[in-house]
Write an enzyme that holds these catalytic residues in place. Structure first.
Site, PDB file in Angstrom:
ATOM      1  CD  GLU A 189      -4.223 -17.235-120.097  1.00  0.00           C
ATOM      2  OE1 GLU A 189      -3.467 -17.341-121.082  1.00  0.00           O
ATOM      3  OE2 GLU A 189      -3.864 -16.720-119.022  1.00  0.00           O
TER       4      GLU A 189
ATOM      5  CE  LYS B  26      -3.577 -13.779-122.293  1.00  0.00           C
ATOM      6  NZ  LYS B  26      -2.466 -13.070-121.616  1.00  0.00           N
TER       7      LYS B  26
END
Length: 295
Positions: free
Chosen positions: A176, A213
């Site tokens: 992420e 993400k």
């Protein structure tokens, strides 16, 4: 690695519920839920209260594998139980929802326009516990504040180095590198980030796979190459501070990108709601996020 869960994460329609508020973000999450800091005297009581909140969310009728394919948990959550079962086991066995674990320890100060992750000193022990608790994968977050090539290169490199270690431990890593929605150079930062991610994806060896993400991009369908990449299980989107309505509208413009929302998922629920009111708000949130995720 659980092959059934891998198939779900690769192919099934739905979205990921991010229930991984940590020590730093838990007071804000509780406050939004209607629980002020005067309701607890210490960290243990705080974590008891947030586990009660997460338990209520997970046990909601609408929170099931029809629309929620996975949930990301905080470290303490995997050692706590729901109805006598460890949280990860409850999610999978009772709800059909795949469990993930947040493993990062927070962010360093801004340098070169980014915030790298702090060292994860207990990563080996954490990954062993994750396997013991039947967790499928992990998530770790960095933040990109501006379009600084040196900084973005460092963020992506750190994510992939740790991601390889996590995959080697038998878990699927969610990488992420979040681009701040408030960045004045958001689109430029996303272009640099995508370039770096593709370099690392193309140099992965063996059968390594990752999830990504990412912040919903400024340019519609900008992450298509990442979504279609053979090394990527799934690309999911964080709400990043957008309201649920705004996040859903932006998500709808990016086919193949699915939600992994936290605040946007629970923005209208509170501790004082009756169970009927709470169930209604959860259903409305889950239905709308699911609809935006299957475009």
């Amino acid at each position: 690695m659980n092959k059934e869960q891998l198939d779900i994460m690769t192919n099934k329609e739905g979205f990921i519920a991010a229930l991984d508020q940590s020590g730093g973000s838990t007071p804000k999450a509780l406050k939004a839920y209607g629980v002020g800091e005067d309701a607890y005297e210490n960290e243990d009581q705080m974590f008891d209260l947030v586990h009660e909140m997460r338990t209520r969310i997970i046990k909601a009728q609408a929170f099931n594998s029809d629309k929620v394919i996975a949930a990301i948990l905080f470290e303490q959550t995997i050692d706590r139980k729901i109805d006598g079962k460890y949280t990860g086991d409850f999610l999978w066995e009772e709800k059909g929802v795949v469990p993930f674990l947040k493993v990062d320890k927070g962010l360093k100060e801004v340098e070169n326009g980014v915030q790298l992750m702090k060292p994860i000193d207990n990563l080996d022990e954490l990954l062993a516990r994750a396997n013991q608790r039947h967790i499928f994968g992990t998530k770790m977050r960095s933040v990109i504040q501006e379009a600084n090539h040196q900084g973005i290169e460092a963020v992506v490199t750190q994510q992939f180095e740790l991601g390889q270690k996590i995959f080697d431990a038998g878990l699927i890593p969610i990488l992420e590198p979040e681009v701040s929605i408030n960045s004045k150079t958001k689109a430029e930062a996303e272009a640099l980030m995508k370039e770096e991610i593709l370099k690392h994806l193309n140099s992965l060896e063996g059968d390594t796979k990752v999830m990504l993400k990412l912040t919903i991009p400024s340019k519609d369908d900008f992450f298509r190459e990442l979504i279609d990449h053979e090394r990527v299980v799934r690309v999911v989107a964080l709400s990043g501070g957008y309201s649920r309505e705004d996040a859903n509208k932006k998500l709808e413009k990016n086919p193949g990108l699915i939600a992994s929302f936290s605040r946007a998922l629970v923005e209208n629920v509170s501790v004082d709601q009756s169970q009927e009111e709470f169930e209604g708000q959860m259903k409305e949130a889950i239905d709308s996020i699911y609809a935006a995720s299957i475009i």
